[in-house]
Design an enzyme around this catalytic site. Sequence first.
Site, short mmCIF file in Angstrom:
data_model
loop_
_atom_site.label_atom_id
_atom_site.label_comp_id
_atom_site.label_asym_id
_atom_site.label_seq_id
_atom_site.Cartn_x
_atom_site.Cartn_y
_atom_site.Cartn_z
N CYS A 41 39.90 35.02 35.48
CA CYS A 41 39.29 35.92 36.46
C CYS A 41 38.19 35.19 37.24
CB CYS A 41 38.70 37.14 35.76
SG CYS A 41 38.05 38.38 36.92
N ASP A 43 35.41 36.36 37.95
CA ASP A 43 34.12 36.85 37.46
C ASP A 43 33.17 35.68 37.14
OD1 ASP A 43 32.08 37.82 35.52
OD2 ASP A 43 33.19 39.69 35.67
N ARG A 45 30.82 35.34 35.23
CA ARG A 45 30.40 35.15 33.84
C ARG A 45 31.48 34.49 32.98
NH1 ARG A 45 29.47 41.38 33.11
NH2 ARG A 45 31.44 41.23 34.23
N HIS A 97 39.39 39.20 30.50
CA HIS A 97 38.10 39.44 29.84
C HIS A 97 37.81 40.93 29.79
CE1 HIS A 97 35.52 40.25 33.45
NE2 HIS A 97 36.52 39.66 34.04
N CYS A 100 36.23 43.85 32.77
CA CYS A 100 36.67 43.28 34.05
C CYS A 100 36.54 44.32 35.16
CB CYS A 100 38.11 42.79 33.93
SG CYS A 100 38.72 42.00 35.43
CO CO Z 1 37.35 40.19 35.84
#
Ligand code: CO
Length: 211
Positions: A41, A43, A45, A97, A100
């Site tokens: 992803c 993302d 993090r 994750h 999400c």
């Molecule tokens: Co995500």
Amino acid sequence: MDIKQIFKNNEAWISKHRESNDHYFEKLSEGQAPSILYIGCSDSRVTAEEIMGLQPGDVFVHRNIANLVPNTDLSAMSVINYAVSVLKVDHVVVCGHYGCGGIKAAMESSDLGILNPWLRNIRDVYRIHRAELDAITDEHQRYQRLAELNVQEQCINTIKTAEVQRAISERQLTVHGWIFDISTGTLKDLNIDFVGIMKDFVQIYTIGYKQ
Ligand code: CO
């Protein structure tokens, strides 16, 4: 964040590598031979190399919103093709994750513009697994499970491609479904049994390579 700081960070990073190995960058510039393709992803993090304890050169990376592998997405398809057919990676990892934002957004009934067709892939995952997901009464747990099932379905999309089927047949390439828990930092192998899951429909997607 002071954007200028990034260039200072870069200088410090160069020094650190040069201290431990004078020829680090010369060696890095010679070429790449990663053994893993990581699809994760976007993302901020959920980094790729850092959570796996790997270094530049170790892993070929593709990231997008909610780690999707849509069959008609030229970017994901090109990455898989190049990683499997040219770099000849031994492992393809789809890593989702918990928490999400893409998964959550897909489950909300709002018009998100260009994100609509992208997130519809996740709605399709929900439709396929509706009985299991609807049986989970806790909304948070249902999202978590959807994140896991999304990983499973994106792995299946990966296995549908010709180059992955050829590599599984010819050199035992393996596909892995993982999930990252941001709240603990834990990377978990979902140990997905692709042979068992796909046994009833694998013939639909088989394109000429003996599995
Ligand atoms: Co995500």
